[in-house]
Scaffold this motif. Structure first.
Motif, mmCIF file in Angstrom:
data_model
loop_
_atom_site.group_PDB
_atom_site.id
_atom_site.type_symbol
_atom_site.label_atom_id
_atom_site.label_comp_id
_atom_site.label_asym_id
_atom_site.label_seq_id
_atom_site.Cartn_x
_atom_site.Cartn_y
_atom_site.Cartn_z
ATOM 1 N N PHE A 113 12.232 11.584 10.871
ATOM 2 C CA PHE A 113 13.359 10.663 10.941
ATOM 3 C C PHE A 113 12.929 9.415 11.714
ATOM 4 O O PHE A 113 13.269 9.228 12.879
ATOM 5 N N THR A 114 12.198 8.546 11.063
ATOM 6 C CA THR A 114 11.749 7.321 11.715
ATOM 7 C C THR A 114 11.360 6.278 10.685
ATOM 8 O O THR A 114 10.933 6.615 9.565
ATOM 9 N N LEU A 115 11.516 5.015 11.061
ATOM 10 C CA LEU A 115 11.056 3.901 10.238
ATOM 11 C C LEU A 115 9.568 3.623 10.434
ATOM 12 O O LEU A 115 8.965 2.898 9.651
ATOM 13 N N ALA A 116 8.990 4.199 11.467
ATOM 14 C CA ALA A 116 7.618 3.872 11.864
ATOM 15 C C ALA A 116 6.587 4.595 11.010
ATOM 16 O O ALA A 116 6.896 5.559 10.297
ATOM 17 N N ARG A 117 5.354 4.141 11.097
ATOM 18 C CA ARG A 117 4.241 4.847 10.473
ATOM 19 C C ARG A 117 4.013 6.174 11.200
ATOM 20 O O ARG A 117 4.098 6.236 12.423
ATOM 21 N N THR A 118 3.699 7.214 10.430
ATOM 22 C CA THR A 118 3.382 8.514 11.007
ATOM 23 C C THR A 118 2.224 9.110 10.228
ATOM 24 O O THR A 118 1.657 8.472 9.326
ATOM 25 N N ASP A 119 1.874 10.363 10.551
ATOM 26 C CA ASP A 119 0.814 11.055 9.816
ATOM 27 C C ASP A 119 1.367 11.877 8.658
ATOM 28 O O ASP A 119 0.687 12.762 8.134
ATOM 29 N N PHE A 120 2.605 11.618 8.236
ATOM 30 C CA PHE A 120 3.172 12.291 7.069
ATOM 31 C C PHE A 120 2.282 12.014 5.856
ATOM 32 O O PHE A 120 1.705 10.928 5.739
ATOM 33 N N PRO A 121 2.156 12.983 4.927
ATOM 34 C CA PRO A 121 1.222 12.811 3.794
ATOM 35 C C PRO A 121 1.636 11.771 2.763
ATOM 36 O O PRO A 121 0.954 11.635 1.747
ATOM 37 N N ALA A 122 2.702 11.048 2.981
ATOM 38 C CA ALA A 122 3.064 9.911 2.132
ATOM 39 C C ALA A 122 3.310 8.720 3.034
ATOM 40 O O ALA A 122 4.011 8.826 4.036
ATOM 41 N N THR A 123 2.733 7.582 2.678
ATOM 42 C CA THR A 123 2.847 6.405 3.536
ATOM 43 C C THR A 123 3.061 5.150 2.697
ATOM 44 O O THR A 123 2.664 5.090 1.528
ATOM 45 N N ARG A 177 0.842 -1.194 0.000
ATOM 46 C CA ARG A 177 0.000 0.000 0.000
ATOM 47 C C ARG A 177 0.881 1.249 0.000
ATOM 48 O O ARG A 177 1.522 1.579 0.998
ATOM 49 N N LEU A 178 0.937 1.922 -1.148
ATOM 50 C CA LEU A 178 1.694 3.157 -1.289
ATOM 51 C C LEU A 178 0.720 4.288 -1.589
ATOM 52 O O LEU A 178 -0.051 4.208 -2.550
ATOM 53 N N GLU A 179 0.757 5.320 -0.765
ATOM 54 C CA GLU A 179 -0.166 6.432 -0.925
ATOM 55 C C GLU A 179 0.550 7.757 -0.683
ATOM 56 O O GLU A 179 1.597 7.812 -0.032
ATOM 57 N N GLY A 180 -0.011 8.815 -1.205
ATOM 58 C CA GLY A 180 0.560 10.141 -1.011
ATOM 59 C C GLY A 180 -0.464 11.210 -1.338
ATOM 60 O O GLY A 180 -1.187 11.095 -2.328
ATOM 61 N N GLN A 181 -0.520 12.226 -0.515
ATOM 62 C CA GLN A 181 -1.512 13.283 -0.673
ATOM 63 C C GLN A 181 -0.835 14.550 -1.193
ATOM 64 O O GLN A 181 0.109 15.067 -0.574
ATOM 65 N N LEU A 182 -1.284 15.036 -2.333
ATOM 66 C CA LEU A 182 -0.728 16.248 -2.932
ATOM 67 C C LEU A 182 -1.092 17.462 -2.096
ATOM 68 O O LEU A 182 -2.262 17.697 -1.793
ATOM 69 N N ASP A 183 -0.077 18.244 -1.732
ATOM 70 C CA ASP A 183 -0.281 19.478 -0.971
ATOM 71 C C ASP A 183 -0.853 20.540 -1.904
ATOM 72 O O ASP A 183 -0.207 20.912 -2.890
ATOM 73 N N ALA A 190 11.414 15.214 -1.756
ATOM 74 C CA ALA A 190 12.588 15.914 -2.270
ATOM 75 C C ALA A 190 13.023 15.554 -3.677
ATOM 76 O O ALA A 190 13.677 16.367 -4.328
ATOM 77 N N THR A 191 12.718 14.364 -4.156
ATOM 78 C CA THR A 191 13.344 13.932 -5.403
ATOM 79 C C THR A 191 12.388 13.391 -6.449
ATOM 80 O O THR A 191 12.420 13.818 -7.602
ATOM 81 N N GLY A 192 11.517 12.448 -6.073
ATOM 82 C CA GLY A 192 10.765 11.710 -7.068
ATOM 83 C C GLY A 192 9.319 12.078 -7.249
ATOM 84 O O GLY A 192 8.657 11.551 -8.151
ATOM 85 N N VAL A 193 8.785 12.990 -6.412
ATOM 86 C CA VAL A 193 7.405 13.442 -6.579
ATOM 87 C C VAL A 193 7.303 14.957 -6.360
ATOM 88 O O VAL A 193 6.655 15.662 -7.117
ATOM 89 N N LEU A 194 7.931 15.449 -5.298
ATOM 90 C CA LEU A 194 7.932 16.886 -4.948
ATOM 91 C C LEU A 194 6.537 17.390 -4.624
ATOM 92 O O LEU A 194 6.196 18.535 -4.916
ATOM 93 N N ALA A 195 5.730 16.544 -3.955
ATOM 94 C CA ALA A 195 4.314 16.859 -3.778
ATOM 95 C C ALA A 195 3.960 17.397 -2.402
ATOM 96 O O ALA A 195 2.782 17.601 -2.110
ATOM 97 N N THR A 196 4.938 17.612 -1.530
ATOM 98 C CA THR A 196 4.656 18.192 -0.227
ATOM 99 C C THR A 196 5.835 19.063 0.201
ATOM 100 O O THR A 196 6.979 18.798 -0.183
ATOM 101 N N ASP A 197 5.537 20.092 0.998
ATOM 102 C CA ASP A 197 6.582 20.919 1.593
ATOM 103 C C ASP A 197 6.823 20.541 3.051
ATOM 104 O O ASP A 197 7.668 21.134 3.712
#
Length: 287
Positions: free
Chosen positions: A167-177, A81-87, A155-162
């Motif tokens: 700095f973690t391996l764990a799940r977070t609420d970052f807009p890409a998961t 499951r790869l997801e990402g929310q465009l800012d 930073a490199t392959g999508v550039l979809a969030t600022d």
């Protein structure tokens, strides 16, 4: 629309510092042992140093994986499951310096990717004899891919969030998961051929989509077709202030394909990746 994600225990957001230190020590030790291995008079010391370094890497990976384990996902559909929310409020020109801002992440990821093949190889041996992927090592491998995906998205392959990646391996609420459902059992014989023979058709396609560097390096690349599309999207953003949604959906579909293949070649699942682009910010089952 928001990204649905499993709840994460806040205590699991912080990795074990001790085990990260052991992992780093193991990687540095393995890098330095080649000098001893190159001297016939010190060969025994070199083999011992390499074995100790590998042990440190595996012990560190197990501890890191155990420290971030949380409620497993139960996907409806393909098990990765790869997801990402465009800012919607992206800066026009911040993408010009994001690669520099992400430099601390590159350092950590270089260490994690150096340990990655050793962990996958050890996991493959465990699968060969037991039919199961060690749970803590599974969490570590998924965590490395998750961390890499956040940096790629930023930073490199999508550039979809600022928003700066954590700095973690764990799940977070970052807009890409990124997540992979833990398998109950894995084929013992497939572990011998999945990463190179069975995955070969996908590796050829991914070599075109992400650049041949992806096939011969650690971590999904950002070259090839996807690199060109992201550059075009960045130029449009620079001059119009809008990230083209069609390009974003296509880029997400390409990365989804790439990470499915990477999960397969990392022995995480036996499910063969589909030959299709599932475009858009969310996995099809969650739209």
């Amino acid at each position: 629309m928001t990204i649905s994600a499993p709840e994460t225990d806040p205590r699991r957001l912080r990795m074990s510092g001790l085990h990260m230190f052991l992992l780093i020590a193991g990687v540095l030790g393995a890098a330095g042992s080649h000098r001893l291995l190159g001297d016939i008079d010190l060969l025994g010391w070199g083999i011992g140093a390499l074995a100790a370094s590998v042990a440190l890497i595996l012990f560190g990976a197990v501890g890191l994986g155990r420290s971030i384990r949380s409620t497993p996902i139960a996907p409806d559909g393909y098990p990765t499951r790869l997801e990402g929310q465009l800012d919607p409020a992206l800066s026009r020109g911040m993408w010009l310096v994001k690669w520099l801002l992400a430099f601390p992440h590159y350092i950590v990821l270089a260490i994690l990717w150096a340990a990655f093949p050793i962990v996958v190889l050890a996991s493959g041996l465990a699968i060969l004899f037991t039919g199961r992927y060690p749970a803590s090592l599974f969490e570590f491998v998924v965590g490395v891919l998750r961390w890499n995906w956040r940096v790629v998205f930023y930073a490199t392959g999508v550039l979809a969030t600022d928003q700066y990646p954590p700095f973690t391996l764990a799940r977070t609420d970052f807009p890409a998961t990124f997540d992979v459902a833990y398998p109950d059992r894995l084929s013992r014989w497939k572990v011998l051929v999945k990463s190179w023979l069975l995955a070969l058709p996908h590796l050829i396609i991914v070599g075109i989509l992400a650049g041949l560097l992806w096939v011969f390096s650690d971590g999904p690349g950002v070259g090839g077709l996807v690199g060109l599309l992201v550059f075009i999207a960045a130029l449009i953003l620079l001059f119009t202030g809008v990230y083209n949604s069609g390009l974003f959906n296509l880029v997400m579909g390409i990365h989804r394909w790439i990470y499915r293949v990477y999960s397969y070649t990392s022995l995480l699942r036996d499910d063969y990746p589909p030959f299709r682009l599932d475009q858009g910010p969310l996995e099809p089952a969650y739209r």
